[in-house]
Design a protein around this motif. Structure first.
Motif, PDB file in Angstrom:
ATOM      1  N   TYR A   2       0.832  -1.203   0.000  1.00 43.86           N
ATOM      2  CA  TYR A   2       0.000   0.000   0.000  1.00 43.86           C
ATOM      3  C   TYR A   2       0.871   1.258   0.000  1.00 43.86           C
ATOM      4  O   TYR A   2       0.548   2.236  -0.676  1.00 43.86           O
ATOM      5  N   ARG A  53      -9.449   3.425   2.947  1.00 46.75           N
ATOM      6  CA  ARG A  53      -8.619   2.216   2.927  1.00 46.75           C
ATOM      7  C   ARG A  53      -7.816   2.009   4.203  1.00 46.75           C
ATOM      8  O   ARG A  53      -7.239   0.936   4.398  1.00 46.75           O
ATOM      9  N   LYS A  71      -8.463   1.407   7.336  1.00 40.96           N
ATOM     10  CA  LYS A  71      -8.817   0.263   8.193  1.00 40.96           C
ATOM     11  C   LYS A  71      -8.427  -1.073   7.584  1.00 40.96           C
ATOM     12  O   LYS A  71      -8.351  -2.087   8.284  1.00 40.96           O
ATOM     13  N   HIS A  72      -8.173  -1.091   6.262  1.00 36.14           N
ATOM     14  CA  HIS A  72      -7.807  -2.336   5.590  1.00 36.14           C
ATOM     15  C   HIS A  72      -6.292  -2.532   5.487  1.00 36.14           C
ATOM     16  O   HIS A  72      -5.834  -3.652   5.260  1.00 36.14           O
ATOM     17  N   GLY A 111      -6.683  -0.637  12.165  1.00 30.63           N
ATOM     18  CA  GLY A 111      -7.177   0.563  11.518  1.00 30.63           C
ATOM     19  C   GLY A 111      -6.545   1.846  11.982  1.00 30.63           C
ATOM     20  O   GLY A 111      -6.992   2.936  11.623  1.00 30.63           O
ATOM     21  N   GLN A 161      -2.416  -3.573  -4.572  1.00 29.19           N
ATOM     22  CA  GLN A 161      -3.064  -2.409  -3.973  1.00 29.19           C
ATOM     23  C   GLN A 161      -3.389  -1.327  -4.999  1.00 29.19           C
ATOM     24  O   GLN A 161      -4.127  -0.383  -4.700  1.00 29.19           O
TER      25      GLN A 161
END
Length: 423
Positions: free
Chosen positions: A129, A186, A188-189, A194, A393
Motif C-alpha cells: 500500500y 482504505r 482500516k484495511h 485501523g 493495492q
C-alpha cells in the motif's frame, strides 16, 4: 511509420533513438537529408519555453539535496498529524507541494518516497500500500502546475503555457481530494486495527520543533513560483529560473548540504534534461513528417467520419491515450499525440487548453499501468518493496484516477474554470 515506432519502443529501444531511427528509415521517402535533420532538431531546441524543462528538473534536484523537500514534509506532518491515517495524508499533500515546484512525476515519487515511505512502514502500513500510494500521489507532480508535459504540449501545439497551468490547477486539486478520500476509506484495511502505531522513525516527528524560518522559506517557494506565473510577473521559463536560484540560495544559506552533493544534483539534472531534450528534438522532425504526410488531418477526417458526437469522440480519444500511455514515455507520448489529435479535437469544438489537460491526465495514468509504469518501478525501488504486493493495492488508485478523468473529460468547466473569474 507509427507501427515501426511502436515496435521499437516495445522492444525497449530508448525513446530518442527510436524516433531518430524511424526518421532515418523514411528520410529518403520524405526527401529529408541529414543536414535538414540536424538543423531542424537544433531549431526545435532553441525554443525559449522549452528552457523551463531542464530548469524545473534542476530545481527539483536542488530541493531534494538542499533540504526543501524535508521542510515540505515537516509542514505536511504538522498540518495533518491529528487525522486518522495521518502519514498517508502527509504523503499526498507533500507530493502536491513537491509537484507545485518540480513539474515532474517521477521526481516527486522518488523524493517523497525517500522522505515518507520509511515512516509509513514504521507505523504499520502494508508495504504494498505504501508503494501504491507513493506511485499514485506522484501523479500530482504533473497534474499540479508547473507541469513539464504541459510545457511540451503548449510548445508543440501553440497553446499558452500560462493558460495550461491555470487550467490544470483545479483538476490537480480534485485528484488530491480523491486520493485523500480513498486513503481515508482504505486505512482500516491496510493498518492493523485501523490505526497507525506510535513508532516514529529517525527524522520523524521528534524533530518537528525545528519549525521556524527554514520552513517558512520552503513554503514561500511555491507561492513565489506560481504567484509569479499567474500574476504575469514571470513567464513559466523565468519562474523555473527563479525556482533554481531560490533552491540554490536556500541550500547555501541553511548549509543543509555539501557542495559535492549540490554538484551531484547538477550532474543528475543535466543528464535528465539532456535525455528529455534529445527526445524533443527528434519528435519535432517526426511531427513535421506527420504534417507533411497530412496524417493529423486524416485522423480528424476519419474521426468525424466515424461519429459526429463529441462525447463519443472524447471516449475513443481517452481509450487511445490510455493505451499509448501504457507503452510510451510521457514526453514522447505528449509530443506525438498532441499535434496528432489536437487538430481533430478542435474540429469537434474542443478547447485546445481543455484537450491539453485531458491528454496529459491520460498519459500520466500510464505511469501506473504496465508495461512502462515508471512511477511503479521507482516507488518499488525507493521504498524497497516487491512489485507484486504493490500491484495488488494499485487498482483502487487506478479506478480513482479514471473517475477524475471522466469528470475532466465531460465537464470542460473543470479545466476552463479561469474563464469565469471576474476580469
Amino acid at each position: 511509420m507509427i507501427a515501426y515506432l511502436l515496435i521499437f519502443l516495445i522492444l525497449g529501444v530508448p525513446v530518442g533513438v527510436a524516433f531518430s531511427l524511424v526518421i532515418l528509415m523514411d528520410a529518403e521517402a520524405w526527401s529529408i537529408d541529414l543536414e535538414f535533420i540536424g538543423q531542424t532538431t537544433l531549431d526545435a531546441l532553441l525554443n525559449y519555453p522549452l528552457l523551463a524543462i531542464p530548469l524545473f528538473i534542476l530545481g527539483g534536484e536542488l530541493m531534494s539535496h538542499g533540504g526543501l523537500t524535508r521542510q515540505l514534509v515537516k509542514f505536511s506532518r504538522r498540518l495533518l498529524h491529528r487525522t486518522n491515517g495521518s502519514m498517508g495524508h502527509v504523503m499526498i499533500v507533500a507530493s502536491a507541494l513537491m509537484g507545485s515546484i518540480t513539474g515532474s512525476s517521477v521526481a516527486t515519487v522518488a523524493a517523497i518516497g525517500r522522505a515518507i515511505g520509511p515512516e509509513m512502514l514504521g507505523r504499520g502500513y502494508r508495504p504494498g500500500y505504501v508503494g501504491a500510494l507513493n506511485a499514485s500521489s506522484g501523479l500530482l507532480g504533473v497534474l499540479l502546475p508547473p507541469s513539464i508535459p504541459l510545457i511540451l504540449y503548449g510548445a508543440a501545439v501553440g497553446v499558452s503555457i500560462t493558460s495550461l497551468f491555470l487550467a490544470t490547477l483545479l483538476p490537480g486539486l480534485i485528484f488530491v481530494g480523491m486520493f485523500m478520500l480513498l486513503h481515508r476509506a482504505r486505512v482500516k484495511h491496510v493498518l492493523p486495527g485501523g490505526r497507525e502505531s506510535d513508532m516514529v522513525s529517525e527524522g520523524g516527528e521528534r524533530h518537528e520543533k525545528d519549525f521556524g524560518l527554514p520552513l517558512a522559506a520552503a513554503l514561500f517557494m511555491p507561492v513565489l513560483v506560481l504567484g509569479g506565473i499567474y500574476s504575469g510577473l514571470f513567464t513559466a521559463t523565468e519562474a523555473a529560473a527563479v525556482a533554481v536560484i531560490y533552491a540554490l540560495v536556500y541550500a547555501l544559506l541553511t548549509r543543509s548540504t555539501s557542495l559535492s552533493q549540490l554538484g551531484e544534483g547538477f550532474t543528475r539534472a543535466a543528464a535528465s534534461g539532456a535525455a528529455v531534450m534529445f527526445v524533443i528534438g527528434f519528435t519535432t522532425i517526426f511531427n513535421r513528417a506527420l504534417i507533411l504526410e497530412q496524417i493529423p488531418q486524416a485522423v480528424g477526417t476519419m474521426a468525424i467520419g466515424l461519429t459526429d458526437n463529441v462525447w463519443l469522440f472524447l471516449l475513443v480519444v481517452n481509450l487511445v491515450l490510455l493505451l499509448v500511455g501504457m507503452f510510451m514515455e510521457t514526453s514522447a507520448a505528449t509530443l506525438l499525440m498532441g499535434p496528432l489529435l489536437a487538430p481533430a479535437a478542435e474540429r469537434y469544438g474542443v478547447d485546445p487548453v481543455h484537450f491539453g489537460i485531458l491528454l496529459v491526465v491520460n498519459i500520466e495514468i500510464g505511469l501506473l499501468t504496465p508495461p512502462l509504469a515508471a512511477n511503479l518501478y521507482v516507488a518499488a525501488l525507493v521504498n524497497k518493496i516487491p512489485l507484486v504486493p504493490l500491484m495488488r493495492q494499485l487498482p483502487w488508485f487506478v479506478v480513482a484516477c479514471l473517475a477524475c478523468l471522466m469528470l475532466i473529460t465531460y465537464v470542460p468547466e473543470v479545466s476552463l474554470w479561469y474563464h469565469y473569474l471576474p476580469r
